[in-house]
Write an enzyme that holds these catalytic residues in place. Structure first.
Site, mmCIF file in Angstrom:
data_model
loop_
_atom_site.group_PDB
_atom_site.id
_atom_site.type_symbol
_atom_site.label_atom_id
_atom_site.label_comp_id
_atom_site.label_asym_id
_atom_site.label_seq_id
_atom_site.Cartn_x
_atom_site.Cartn_y
_atom_site.Cartn_z
ATOM 1 N N HIS A 92 -1.344 33.907 63.408
ATOM 2 C CA HIS A 92 -2.397 34.214 62.151
ATOM 3 C C HIS A 92 -3.766 33.752 62.194
ATOM 4 O O HIS A 92 -3.745 32.589 62.188
ATOM 5 C CB HIS A 92 -1.722 34.008 60.861
ATOM 6 N N SER B 186 -3.791 33.417 52.892
ATOM 7 C CA SER B 186 -3.336 34.792 53.001
ATOM 8 C C SER B 186 -4.551 35.632 53.585
ATOM 9 O O SER B 186 -5.750 35.431 53.355
ATOM 10 C CB SER B 186 -3.123 35.541 51.493
ATOM 11 N N ARG C 78 -4.633 40.953 63.139
ATOM 12 C CA ARG C 78 -4.637 39.486 63.378
ATOM 13 C C ARG C 78 -4.685 38.980 64.854
ATOM 14 O O ARG C 78 -5.110 38.080 65.082
ATOM 15 C CB ARG C 78 -3.000 39.229 62.799
ATOM 16 N N GLU D 140 13.075 39.928 60.282
ATOM 17 C CA GLU D 140 12.178 39.117 61.193
ATOM 18 C C GLU D 140 13.167 38.999 62.340
ATOM 19 O O GLU D 140 13.013 38.867 63.323
ATOM 20 C CB GLU D 140 11.515 38.205 60.727
ATOM 21 N N ARG E 27 1.989 42.072 64.386
ATOM 22 C CA ARG E 27 2.315 42.789 63.049
ATOM 23 C C ARG E 27 1.204 42.921 62.451
ATOM 24 O O ARG E 27 0.238 41.822 62.252
ATOM 25 C CB ARG E 27 3.703 42.110 62.652
ATOM 26 N N LEU F 203 7.101 41.977 54.594
ATOM 27 C CA LEU F 203 7.958 42.387 53.467
ATOM 28 C C LEU F 203 8.409 43.695 53.388
ATOM 29 O O LEU F 203 9.395 43.767 52.823
ATOM 30 C CB LEU F 203 6.946 41.778 52.000
#
Length: 634
Positions: free
Chosen positions: A268, A286, A333, A428, A438, A444
């Site tokens: 990330h 975030s 990402r 996951e 992803r 979620l």
């Protein structure tokens, strides 16, 4: 190999596959549902929603979690949002666009049919959660608000400030509590699954250890559902909660379940940088912050020690905007993470050790006002200030990539069933929806899609043929599985080394980060395979022994680390989060090899007490709707 590597993808048009499959799946009538017992391991968004939904349908469910409450599942840590193609902003979104963005974001290494189904049911999730009272952000007129996330050019991410995971988990938790009260779900907190029991080639139970008193118990069922999350903590430092582990899925792997694409791990780009060796985890900021924050570093190495206010606009390199003008700061990402690593490796990183880049909100604050930014991201700014002591309204945040999510997991077919009949894997813990990378706000989405809207249709298709086949817990298979667990515990306790568990885990994590992290190469992967060590543990198994609990998980990480490096070495291409330095375009982008590697790598355990290498099986990925192209966000 137990079972087959058949994905069981329905025929017909892509948009019709899920409806056709539902219409032709077997059902269990309401009176018979109460005769079936289903084990659900994990109580986060995937496990909690699945247990609640199955309980409401009338099945008898046993739900296990190692936390003291389902409310403490790691799903609570998700911040930015959940995707769905509602197109409330009328900006051109559709189910197909969400499907295509997800396929493309995963660098064309995921199964078309599974991804389209995910996009298709996502809209139902939003409706479900609104009915549960999840407090999504809303526009002034009352419509649900959306924001953008990486890898998309539309606003499709629903959110509740920076607490989306927490709010969604509370929705699933209240549904779960209702079923616990009604008696359809029995909850087993602070209980860890240590093995799966295979009877006549089918998953029919688990062996557990109570983390308070050390009791080892047997539980039989008609089917077993694993919803135990990912394995990011193999790297030691990650954004995952400290308790997240690979044990449940790795135990299933050792009992015959295939482990798919373990080298596909996500880095990330928006995390608080490492501050020292005292740290045991990292903190996520975030991805939603990249809507209004601009990422930059100084153009010149000699400016890295200056305060950001001393570096004029002309001396700043907004490198994502420069390299990817179409997507800018919302590049996916994997691409954003490698770009940050690249500028830091050039010596232009900021902060301690030069391992950081700026995420700057000054432009957005001037344009929108501080109150507007505070309303959208206030709790994230509070987290950042609490950890760093810096006010991000006045100074740019410092961020750096960190391990966050794992796209690999146990192999499953279209029904979310592994190659072991009766062993279902959701969220996951499976590999199915994200390919090699992803997109943000899709975790979620997958967890709730699997738990609320997919498993409740596909599980009955299996259970319909299992009436009266649940074994007694005194069968030889249960005896053997419990004995194996007790032997494993005894061996861990007998080891009398001089090093701590954390020292082994930290060494493994650093090795994997260096050799199998944001960038890999053949020599580094070979080196990692030669260096991965062993483990020790103090204490007594028949009591509250956190050392034993942790030792088992670290021992599994050590073995799993080998599988991960072996998978990364075998996949001799670059795609998404799997970036092999030998395979890149002239401008440093991932270079796939579609002729040889358009497939899922599914590994079969061959150990059986020996050092035999795992066996590789390949599931070829057919792309009938999208065309394989070089992924570009420029």
């Amino acid at each position: 190999m137990i079972g087959t590597l058949d994905p069981r993808t329905p025929g017909g048009n892509l948009a019709d596959k899920w409806r056709t499959h539902r219409d032709n799946s077997r059902l269990v009538n309401p009176n018979n549902r109460r005769k079936f017992e289903v084990i659900v391991v994990g109580s986060g968004l995937a496990g909690g929603s699945a247990a609640a939904t199955l309980g409401e349908l009338g099945y008898r469910v046993k739900c296990f979690c190692y936390q003291d409450s389902p409310r403490r599942a790691h799903s609570i840590a998700a911040q930015g949002g959940i995707n769905a193609a509602k197109n409330y902003q009328n900006d051109g979104d559709s189910i197909y666009r969400l499907f295509y963005d997800t396929i493309k974001g995963g660098d064309f290494r995921s199964r078309e049919a599974n991804v389209y189904r995910l996009a298709e049911v996502a809209n139902l999730i939003i409706d479900q959660c609104v009915e549960q009272g999840v407090p999504f952000a809303r526009e002034y007129g009352g419509l649900l608000a959306n924001r953008s996330f990486g890898g998309a050019q539309v606003s499709r991410t629903f959110y509740a400030r920076g607490q989306t995971g927490q709010q969604l988990l509370l929705g699933a938790y209240q549904a779960l509590c209702r079923q616990i009260t009604d008696g359809t779900v029995q909850m087993f907190p602070q209980t860890e699954m240590l093995d799966v029991v295979i009877v006549d080639g089918q998953a029919k139970g688990i062996i557990t250890r109570n983390l308070i008193d050390g009791t080892i118990e047997r539980h039989a069922a008609d089917a077993v559902v694993l919803a135990t999350g990912g394995y990011g903590n193999v790297f030691y430092l990650s954004t995952n909660a400290r308790g997240c582990n690979v044990t449940a899925t790795f135990r299933a792997y050792k009992k015959g379940a295939l482990f798919a694409n373990p080298c596909f791990t996500q880095i990330h780009p928006t995390c608080i940088p490492v501050s020292g060796e005292h740290q045991s985890k990292l903190t996520l900021m975030s991805e939603s912050l990249r809507n209004d924050g601009r990422v930059w570093v100084p153009k010149k190495k000699e400016d890295v020690g200056k305060a950001p206010s001393e570096i004029p606009e002309a001396a700043r390199d907004y490198y994502l905007e420069r390299k990817y003008p179409s997507f800018g700061n919302l590049a996916p990402r994997d691409i954003s993470s490698r770009a940050a690593k690249e500028v830091c490796d050039e010596g232009r990183g900021v902060g301690p050790g030069g391992r950081g880049v700026y995420l700057d909100f000054s432009d957005a604050i001037r344009r929108l006002g501080e109150n507007n930014i505070r309303e959208k991201y206030g709790n994230l700014f509070e987290i950042y200030e609490k950890i760093t002591g810096e006010n991000a309204y006045k100074l740019p945040m410092r961020i750096y990539p960190a391990v966050h999510y794992t796209m690999g997991g146990l192999w499953v077919d279209y029904n979310l069933m592994s190659n072991v009949p009766g062993l279902f894997v959701i969220g996951e813990a499976n590999f199915s929806d994200h390919g090699a990378n992803r997109l943000g706000a899709s975790a979620l989405m997958q967890g709730l899609a699997d738990g609320y809207f997919v498993l409740p249709y596909t599980l009955p298709n299996y259970l319909a043929g299992q009436m009266g086949k649940r074994p007694a817990i005194d069968r030889a298979e249960f005896n053997d599985a419990e004995k194996a667990v007790r032997d494993r515990v005894r061996k861990l306790l007998e080891v009398n080394g001089s090093r701590s568990l954390d020292s082994f885990h930290r060494e493994l994590g650093l090795l994997l980060w260096d050799k199998c992290g944001m960038a890999r190469n053949a020599a580094g992967l070979q080196e990692a395979l030669e260096k991965i060590p062993n483990v020790r543990v103090p204490g007594n198994g028949e009591d509250y022994n956190q050392s034993l609990e942790r030792a088992g998980r670290v021992a599994d990480f050590l073995e799993f680390g080998e599988l991960m490096c072996r998978d990364a070495l075998e996949r001799d291409e670059s795609c998404g989060g799997h970036f092999r330095e030998e395979h890149q375009t002239p401008d440093g982008e991932a270079l796939r090899d579609d002729d040889r590697f358009t497939s899922v790598f599914a590994w079969e355990y061959q150990g059986n007490g020996t050092a035999e290498a795992p066996k590789l099986h390949r599931e070829h990925l057919n792309f009938e709707t999208v065309h394989l192209t070089q992924r570009s966000y420029k």
